[in-house]
Design a protein around this motif. Structure first.
Motif, PDB file in Angstrom:
ATOM      1  N   GLY A 252      78.025  52.867  14.781  1.00 29.10           N
ATOM      2  CA  GLY A 252      78.201  54.351  15.481  1.00 29.10           C
ATOM      3  C   GLY A 252      79.084  54.781  14.956  1.00 29.10           C
ATOM      4  O   GLY A 252      78.778  56.453  15.076  1.00 29.10           O
TER       5      GLY A 252
ATOM      6  N   ALA B  64      78.619  58.931  19.892  1.00 31.25           N
ATOM      7  CA  ALA B  64      77.476  59.258  19.038  1.00 31.25           C
ATOM      8  C   ALA B  64      76.155  59.720  19.671  1.00 31.25           C
ATOM      9  O   ALA B  64      74.972  60.617  19.598  1.00 31.25           O
TER      10      ALA B  64
ATOM     11  N   GLY C 261      74.958  56.692   7.781  1.00 31.07           N
ATOM     12  CA  GLY C 261      75.454  58.147   7.933  1.00 31.07           C
ATOM     13  C   GLY C 261      74.420  58.979   7.414  1.00 31.07           C
ATOM     14  O   GLY C 261      74.686  59.871   7.649  1.00 31.07           O
TER      15      GLY C 261
ATOM     16  N   SER D 209      76.646  61.482  11.490  1.00 27.90           N
ATOM     17  CA  SER D 209      75.204  62.052  10.426  1.00 27.90           C
ATOM     18  C   SER D 209      75.126  63.204  11.914  1.00 27.90           C
ATOM     19  O   SER D 209      74.227  64.085  12.206  1.00 27.90           O
ATOM     20  N   ASN D 210      75.302  63.151  13.217  1.00 25.08           N
ATOM     21  CA  ASN D 210      74.893  64.294  13.963  1.00 25.08           C
ATOM     22  C   ASN D 210      75.906  65.466  13.537  1.00 25.08           C
ATOM     23  O   ASN D 210      75.143  66.812  14.642  1.00 25.08           O
TER      24      ASN D 210
ATOM     25  N   LEU E  87      76.252  56.925  12.580  1.00 23.82           N
ATOM     26  CA  LEU E  87      75.566  57.567  13.569  1.00 23.82           C
ATOM     27  C   LEU E  87      76.475  59.242  14.271  1.00 23.82           C
ATOM     28  O   LEU E  87      75.428  60.336  14.101  1.00 23.82           O
ATOM     29  N   PHE E  88      77.174  59.311  14.526  1.00 22.79           N
ATOM     30  CA  PHE E  88      78.761  60.231  14.577  1.00 22.79           C
ATOM     31  C   PHE E  88      78.335  60.945  13.581  1.00 22.79           C
ATOM     32  O   PHE E  88      78.351  62.816  13.957  1.00 22.79           O
TER      33      PHE E  88
ATOM     34  N   ARG F 129      76.412  62.964  21.543  1.00 24.16           N
ATOM     35  CA  ARG F 129      76.433  64.013  20.673  1.00 24.16           C
ATOM     36  C   ARG F 129      75.226  64.296  20.720  1.00 24.16           C
ATOM     37  O   ARG F 129      75.097  65.149  19.908  1.00 24.16           O
ATOM     38  N   TYR F 130      74.670  62.943  20.103  1.00 21.48           N
ATOM     39  CA  TYR F 130      73.034  63.371  19.815  1.00 21.48           C
ATOM     40  C   TYR F 130      71.975  64.278  20.619  1.00 21.48           C
ATOM     41  O   TYR F 130      71.734  64.196  21.437  1.00 21.48           O
TER      42      TYR F 130
ATOM     43  N   MET G 239      82.358  54.050  20.116  1.00 23.29           N
ATOM     44  CA  MET G 239      81.551  55.530  18.938  1.00 23.29           C
ATOM     45  C   MET G 239      80.430  55.373  19.477  1.00 23.29           C
ATOM     46  O   MET G 239      80.000  56.142  19.023  1.00 23.29           O
ATOM     47  N   ASN G 240      79.473  54.135  20.124  1.00 19.60           N
ATOM     48  CA  ASN G 240      78.384  54.385  20.345  1.00 19.60           C
ATOM     49  C   ASN G 240      78.202  56.053  21.255  1.00 19.60           C
ATOM     50  O   ASN G 240      76.489  56.229  21.237  1.00 19.60           O
TER      51      ASN G 240
END
Lengths: 300, 373
Positions: B275, B365, B199, B281-282, B278-279, B368-369, B361-362
């Motif tokens: 996932g 993420a 994260g 941190s987006n 990463l979500f 959204r990235y 999830m991935n």
């Protein structure tokens, strides 16, 4: 055209960062964006490097549209952000290798392009980037931005916070790069660096005030400037500002740059006036306009 | 491929150069495992026990003696009155007070029936429940012995039929709490470390400005993300390995199931956590924000994972909610495989759910990235 910007506007909520900006940069040109902090220089860079999308207008870089062909732009431009943005915990060599790899190239392949710069930081190649001095960091960042032999180089305030000697060296390097057919767009808040560009755009509050070569911009200055000096700087400035015929008064090193709004201005009148204001050792001499004078005049 | 490898290599270099981060990743979790596994027990010992004996007969003394003999109870005092007993409980001097009524022995012999008063300090509800069970067990055992003594020849015909239950604890015969806590705590550690690290990792690049430089390169989203997250996948698997070794060496936790199966499940499970990381941190700009959001989710996931409180005891809506809790599945699988020796087909439902979770999830993420700001 290497860079072509047509009617670009960008606003962040209520703040208008850029308003109807248009200009063109020829291939191999060293083009300067000159303006104070907050003028919109960084926003323009981010639009041209495809990090930001403009609200209105269009732009092309190296012949590619910044919105439609953003992928092609990313592999053919080099970008050096204003803030040092390399990995501080990796060494000089590792940083360079990293950027070479993600651009799908190697240091050896384009070594001749960065050789002049790299030899200066080579003694420190095993030092972590975070431990380098400000000037060294800039040189490393420039190497990283050049490693894939970009057609266009974007440098956002590359010399801010760098000592005068390193600044001078940095500009010498840019001049050399220009001879290797790289178009360079550089922004700076320093007016003295503007004179080193082929052409400059003066920018303030998101608007371009003037675009021309540094020489012509200076020539366009409408008035005769006088260097004025006296024993008391502060009192000199206040007195000049109180003088009924003054047009502009700006401190400039040890002198004050003064212009008068009369056509038949006689310096002797001014000396008399200043001496009546208890100033002594008054000197007045003609001088030529600089880019800073032009900028201040245009920004008035 | 070469690019991904290079990013992975760079990421590992950065992790190992961060002197502050290394102990956080490797030493602290294992310390936690050792400390928590020894500390997080449901057994309650040294219960402060007081009694009010109004009967003062051999039977009542025998009952108190039973409590005295138990290793769970420290028999404190004989309180002369209820008022004194309740004020002692108020001060926290006793946890359990047993009240033996007047004519306890006499009524038992005459009517074969009597009641005892038990007062338990329930400030800690979980402990109170456990104490109640202990008290009931002791009283029941006392009851049975008593029956034999009180039984007279004439009573033989009317002896009531009693049904005795003899529990057998399968898969954990001695109800050793470490056997089921260690796999659970291991799950927590693997989850927390991988979630926090992943994260914060991309957010860190945002914070120090390197992401801006990366975004202006032709690198692909997928290359960058895989390159950045793969090291944490490796770290997660490494943590699992070290944790399992400690579980075996220090806690002698049985490992009945197959290790490859455990690794297969964990490798998919970590993808879910990465996932989520990463979500997070987006949507965050600083490491601090990422930390708080990651912490918020971990606390909910841990408390609703069935590790500390059984899912069966949660209200319906909460049970439904735990269906979306990846930690729950991981705890289940670890316990099933380690203690019960479950095979691939047994954990297939959990495996499929986790896999779906990982894909969703991935997918979210990555979608959204953005490489622009």
């Amino acid at each position: 055209m290497s860079i072509s910007v047509t009617h670009i506007s960008k606003s962040y909520k209520k703040v208008k960062a850029l308003q109807d900006i248009s200009f063109e940069v020829k291939p191999g040109e060293l083009f300067g964006l000159i303006g104070p902090d907050g003028a919109g220089k960084t926003t323009l860079f981010r639009i041209l490097t495809t990090l930001l999308i403009a609200n209105e207008g269009s732009a092309t870089v190296a012949g590619f549209d910044v919105v439609a062909d953003y992928k092609k732009i990313r592999s053919s431009v080099g970008y050096m952000p204003g803030k040092f943005s390399l990995y501080q915990d990796l060494t000089v060599e590792e940083n360079l290798n990293f950027f070479a790899t993600i651009f799908g190239t190697t240091i050896e392949e384009n070594y001749d392009l960065i050789k002049d710069i790299f030899v200066q930081i080579e003694p420190f190649k095993n030092r972590r980037a975070g431990k380098l001095s400000g000037g060294m960091k800039q040189k490393l960042a420039l190497c990283c931005a050049l490693i894939h032999k970009p057609k266009v180089l974007f440098l956002d305030e590359p010399t801010t916070g760098v000592d005068p000697v390193s600044r001078k060296e940095f500009w010498d390097m840019l001049k050399r790069l220009q001879q290797k057919d790289i178009t360079i767009l550089v922004s700076t808040p320093y007016m003295d660096e503007a004179a080193l560009c082929d052409r400059i755009a003066l920018i303030q509050h998101g608007k371009i005030l003037e675009i021309d070569t540094p020489q012509s911009i200076v020539k366009h200055y409408p008035k005769q400037i006088y260097n004025v000096r006296a024993n008391n700087m502060y009192q000199l400035i206040t007195s000049l500002n109180d003088y009924e015929h003054h047009h502009s008064v700006y401190p400039f090193g040890e002198y004050v740059h003064y212009t008068d709004n009369r056509t038949d201005f006689n310096p002797k009148d001014l000396i008399q006036y200043l001496e009546s204001n208890n100033l002594s050792e008054v000197e007045i001499a003609k001088t030529v306009a600089t880019i800073e004078d032009t900028f201040m005049e245009l920004a008035k | 491929m070469k690019t991904i490898l290079y990013i992975v290599q760079k990421e590992f270099k950065q992790i190992f150069r961060n002197k502050g981060m290394l102990p956080i990743i490797f030493v602290l979790p294992l310390l936690q495992l050792v400390i928590l596994s020894n500390a997080a027990t449901f057994e309650v010992k040294h219960i402060k026990f007081g009694y009010i004996d109004k009967d003062r007969t051999s039977t009542s003394r025998a009952l108190v003696e039973k409590f005295n003999a138990s290793t769970y109870f420290d028999v404190l005092t004989n309180f002369p009155s209820e008022a004194l007993a309740s004020s002692a409980m108020l001060k926290g001097e006793v946890d359990v007070v047993l009240e033996i009524p007047h004519y306890f022995e006499r009524d038992l012999q005459k009517e074969k029936y009597n009641t005892l008063g038990v007062t338990i300090n329930a400030i800690d509800g979980a402990a109170a429940g456990v104490e109640n069970v202990y008290v009931t067990q002791i009283v029941q055992r006392f009851n049975q012995n008593l029956k034999v003594e009180l039984l007279q020849v004439s009573d033989q015909q009317i002896q009531p039929i009693t049904i005795e239950t003899i529990p057998l604890f399968w898969y954990n015969e001695t109800l050793n709490y470490k056997t089921f806590m260690v796999p659970g705590i291991l799950v927590l550690l693997v989850t927390m470390i991988t979630l926090f690290l992943s994260g914060m990792n991309i957010v860190r690049e945002k914070e120090i400005g390197t992401l801006e430089q990366i975004n202006v390169t032709p690198i692909k989203k997928s290359q960058f993300i895989i390159g950045k997250l793969f090291p944490f996948w490796v770290i997660g698997m490494g943590l699992l390995t070290v944790g399992l070794i400690l579980a075996k060496l220090i806690f002698h936790v049985p490992m009945l199931g197959s290790l490859p199966l455990m690794y297969l499940y964990t490798s998919i499970y970590i993808l879910v956590i990465l996932g989520i990381g990463l979500f997070i941190s987006n949507f965050t700009e600083t490491q601090q924000q990422a930390m708080f959001i990651a912490w918020f989710f971990t606390v909910i996931f841990i408390l609703m994972s069935g590790l500390f409180t059984p899912i069966e005891s949660m209200p319906k809506w909460a049970q439904l909610f735990t269906e979306f809790n990846p930690i729950k599945y991981f705890v289940e699988v670890m316990r099933m495989v380690m203690l019960k020796g479950s095979g691939f087909m047994d954990i297939l439902p959990q495996l499929l759910k986790t896999l779906t979770y990982a894909v969703i999830m991935n997918g979210l993420a990555v979608w959204r990235y953005r490489k622009t700001t």
